[in-house]
Design a protein around this motif. Sequence first.
Motif, PDB file in Angstrom:
ATOM      1  N   ASP A 209      78.820  58.682  35.605  1.00  7.21           N
ATOM      2  CA  ASP A 209      79.643  57.911  34.681  1.00  7.21           C
ATOM      3  C   ASP A 209      79.560  58.432  33.242  1.00  7.21           C
ATOM      4  OD1 ASP A 209      77.043  57.198  34.636  1.00  7.21           O
ATOM      5  OD2 ASP A 209      77.362  55.035  34.635  1.00  7.21           O
TER       6      ASP A 209
ATOM      7  N   GLN B 295      76.922  55.108  28.957  1.00  8.14           N
ATOM      8  CA  GLN B 295      77.172  54.602  30.307  1.00  8.14           C
ATOM      9  C   GLN B 295      77.799  53.220  30.273  1.00  8.14           C
ATOM     10  OE1 GLN B 295      73.189  55.270  32.104  1.00  8.14           O
ATOM     11  NE2 GLN B 295      74.343  56.304  33.696  1.00  8.14           N
TER      12      GLN B 295
ATOM     13  N   ASP C 105      81.464  51.741  31.611  1.00  5.74           N
ATOM     14  CA  ASP C 105      81.364  50.828  32.745  1.00  5.74           C
ATOM     15  C   ASP C 105      82.372  49.688  32.568  1.00  5.74           C
ATOM     16  OD1 ASP C 105      80.695  49.132  34.747  1.00  5.74           O
ATOM     17  OD2 ASP C 105      78.541  49.363  34.484  1.00  5.74           O
TER      18      ASP C 105
END
Lengths: 646, 378, 368
Positions: free
Chosen positions: A422, B11, B15
Amino acid sequence: MTPPASQTDNPVSIHVSELRKSYGAVEAVRGINFEVRQGEIFGLIGPDGAGKTTTFQILAGVMEATSGTATIYNRAARAARQQTGYLTQTFSLYPDLTVAENIRYVGDLRLIPHAEIDERGSRYLKMFDIDRFTDRLAGRLSGGMKQKLALACALVAQPQVLLLDEPTTGVDPVSRREFWDTLAHLALDGLTILVATPYLDEAERCHRVALMYEGTIHQTGTPSELRRSLGAKRLEVHTSALGEAEDALSGHHEGILDVQRFGDRLDVMVPEPVAGQQQVELLLGAAGIPIDNIRVDEPALENTFVAKLRAIGRVVKSPKYPGQHPHRDLMGQVAIGASSLTRHFGAFTAVRDVSVDVKYGEIYGLLGANGAGKTTTIKMLCGLIEPSTGRMELAGERGSLRSRTVRQKLGYMSQKFSLYDDLTVGENLNFFGGVYGLSREEIETKKHWVLEFAGLEGKEAALTASLPGGWKQRVAFGAAIMHEPSVLFLDEPTSGVDPLARRAFWRMINQLADMGTAILVTTHYLEEAEQCNRLGFMVAGSIVAEGTPGGVKRAQTGHLIETVASEPQRAADLLRTEGERWRISLFGDRIHNVTDGDAETSMRETRATLAAAGIAVLEAREIPWSLEDVFISVVEKAKREERLAA
Amino acid sequence: MAALIAKEFAQIGRDKRLRISLIVPPVLQLLLFGFALNATVDNLRLGIVDFDRSPESRDLIAAMTQSGAFKSAGAYASAEKLGEDISRGKVDAGIVLPVGLSRDLHRGQQADVQVLLNAMNANTAAIAQGYTEGVLGTWNQVKLKSGELHARFSQIGSAPRNLRGIAALHPAFLFNPGLVSSWFVVTGTFGLLLTLNGSLVASAAMVKEREAGTVEQLLMTPAGTGEIIVAKIAPLFLLLCGMVLFATALIKVVFQIPFRGNLLIVFLGAALCVLCGIAIGTFLATFTRTARQAQLMSFFVNPPLSSLSGALTPVEAMPHWMQPLTLVNPIRHFGVITRAALLKGSGLDILWPNILALAGITLVLLVLSVWRFRKQLG
Amino acid sequence: MRRILAQARKELIQIRRDKLALTLALLLPVGLLLLLGTSISLSVTELPIVVQDLDNSSASRSLLDAFRQSITFHVVPWPVTKPPMAAFTANQARAALVIEHGFGRELARGGAGQVQILIDASDSNTAKLIQGYSTQIVAAWNRTAGGAQRLLPVKSHIRLWYNPGRVTKKFYGPGIFVLGLSMFPPLLAALAMSREGEQQTLLQVYVSSIPAHQFLLGKILAFMAIAAAEWSIMMTLLFTFFDLSFAGDPTPFLVASVLYAFCVSSYGTMLGAAIPSQAAAIQAVALGGFLLVFLLSGLIFPVENIPGGLRWLSNFVWGRYYMEIVRDALLEGGGWPAMWFNVVVIGIIGSVFFLLAWRKMRRMQLSI
């Protein structure tokens, strides 16, 4: 191998014409054509992201093509689903169902009568030697057993066409060979098999293969046709100064097509063996490099693929690693020193009495079947878990292997879990640079290098998850060495990488080793293991053989005999009933036989056995051991000894 | 350390689910809970059986239906028909005015009026009962004063201690004179939201690294386990604090809750509550391997945490043996703090025991979860 | 049919193997029913109250005694010098009773003695209860001790139907029962469905050429079985611990239960088909299964109390219809005439969920 004469007359079972598939703007399959005839094993060979899986999904009838046709026995793939068996990369088994329940479920879905499910299920389980595990949960099976179960599930429906999408990924060489033997059997019974694989050594066992790259099929033919199409021979050049020799032969020399460095030799592709050998001798002589020995051999399929990729203009750069802190002064000292490591998990002993010494500047390969204890060993060697007993020395440290200073010196890359999916490529590199305390400038330099190495210049902002496996692997490798570790652990670093990129990888690994880095690699890929300086074979938690690639081959007490017979499959089956199963394996029309006794005697015996059954032996000769043969032989012998001991 | 934190932020930034779970649940939960959990008992459907059809009976019906508690749901010919409709849930209550009501009142005889209440919902029934008695009591008083009735009603019976007058009760509602139901629910939901969302977000973040398999790579770097944990918790904490501000604004703007006390006390409590949630989430994550398991685990933890908090129903309404259990629940203490500080303006001098308890619980949970997490990393 | 059964059988085996899911399916509903059934209540007792008797006469002391004897209130000591308001900010009391000067004198004269009750209304529902209870106490005291011992013109006879003891758990028990059924079967169904996508086993199903409706029905059947197991366990608890029994004709309830099991299983399956990630599917079910049913189906407070803008939403909340049926069966006993509409609506909503799931899956192909 050439397909048996009868096969060319067989009806066409899979027909693919101008097949295209786009996902949005991305074109995964760009108009491919091929035909597979009944009873043929057809290999679709290519790296991750070549479009193999998409092709399979269309043929299995679970996805629609953008254009073009894919038919199975003249019916649209979707309508022919009852005739196809499909093995996905993940095997699509239910991990929380038992072996029997998985088979029963698939059979029920396909409305096969219960009696037949039971009959066929037990027949195939027996055939694949997993009938002892009927009540075990599929999730608790090893990779090899899962693969066999998935095959059994597919076969229960008695399909006419089998679609196998990378069935051997993550499966160890022993199981892999058994699997291919099974496929050969099934094909002989008239089953058409389309199989995808990234392993070029497996392609040798197909009747015909197609080289696929970036959605296009670049070449189709039998393996020998492909090899011949290269019009070249392979010279194995053995020398002690590999790095220098590689440099001397690389560059554009007349009559030298390609140079590849292995653990104890160079492979040089030349158009003509005699002139080529002279040219090599000339060049090395001029550079003052001694040659121990030169052997002439056929090119491997990999050479063909590499040549093909080069021909279509694919370039893989291997820019020089911008290392500033070489560890050359450490060269020769022990980097990883393990003596008598043992590790128990409860009552189970995962690793028993393992001793490994890896010196700075050395590439050490750890090989083993699944469950042999490789993972536990590598985790102990890099300090992630503590051994139950035994002593460890790591990067000059004996006491606390988990200390910050030790970890600063280590690099670690595990097969698929190294990067954060990610984060973007740039963020990943910034993170690994930062966490190892690199300065801003240093991070920038290294980042630039990694991007160039991975062929991702200007794609710093791409999300890691969106990259195909091969690219990800290269970024991960770059990330693991940004801080210039003096000890590097690589756990299956090149799975899913195309042959050209794999070469770049190994050039890089060699470069690091030349700088003094100690490198420990695990791999399933035995061609790759040839590139290590030293190898250790693990079986059931112990190292049973160790040495240079040439050394372990020479250390084999037996001989490897290659026999070409008129009815290869029947011949192989017959020979198997005579001796231990593992000693015989079928490579297309060639039978490999491992014998412990004298080569001549064995050949005579084989001829006699086959002649008695009315099978003619066309050719028989002793051939040099491949690492795969060594591996299987070592593993099987160790297993047998263990059984005897027990 | 900077690299670790930068990584976590990057991150989190990518997300989408996390971002959604920081914004959607607060809005949805506050709005839904605040509006849907409405204790107001009004406009109960009242079925009427008027056998008397006199001015008095009509007057009485008017008194009942004008009180706001009841609204007329039509007249019925018989008590049986009314009973049927109550059982079918078409009306909530019924009143039966007997034949001769008017005659009795003029003769000086007590008239019996029957009121039927569907007491399935005990709370509504209790409040409706209070209303009915209040309405009829007032009606009696008014009629007595007006002197329309028979003189016998004005006679007073024998009174002990010679108390001939009556006590007149005047209720006064403090802090929430409009009796706005949402003020109670919203201030309670606030704590639920912080702790439960904190735990959800934290467990997902903590288990992520293990699920993706990157944890080993991380452990091979020189980063210490302590640093890894702090780097994971700190960004979450900051984000959740942002959620606190957002939720506070929502409370103020949408529900118009008066902020009578010191907002800083509420923020202090909220910060502790958020940490508590993170600690609970981290703790759960150490028992699980996947995000799925972590979330399923929360199904075992969240119900007791929310039902034993007094967030939605008053603690005093729980069985006595259960009430002490709420003392170890961070949400309970935070509920007390917000309600007292926001609605009543209580200060630190009064709320310190709750703050202390909340801080204590937070500390214990944090130490416990960090210890387990470290053990797992090491 | 054989495929449907095979599919159902496979799902049940998988659940049996998953300890966490099994606990979730069978134990958690029981725990939830006991925990929430006991703890959710609005009927407060022993509310702390402070009293300030500024009159200190025999009359005022007599009135205070009436408050002391009530089980609703619990008188806590409070110094006369401190303002009663302070007891609220200090969270010491919920109400304060102040008897004014001259209370006794006024009563002796036959007038009205002034009593004030200050109520902490930060909890409005409790405040209303306090108001009601204190009114009743004072009225009763007036009749026994004060000057109200006379004939009342109109005397009310209030009859509480269906739950004369005003036992809270009889009302909330059935509600939690519905909540449990609305949460766990769809949760497991959604997980099972999204897992097939996540683990790519769905490909195997696609290849087998089983039609979408058979595949879905098989799955739904399995989770209906789970729902039935939960239903039985929780009903047993309702009949024993919660002292409930059928109030009338149970057939509408039984029919509705089957339809409801279908409805929630379809709901979960639909979500699982639409959301290929297990973790996200859990959140989605929690939203629909828990939040909507908990808030918009009249579990704690009547649906009528919800402001209009939100109330129309409750018309689509399947749990609301089932909750009415369950309460009718166990408390009111209205039977078919009262409940036929609800039964039909549950069937319709269930079919809509099934159709949506089928629409998503109908091609039985990868959707990209």
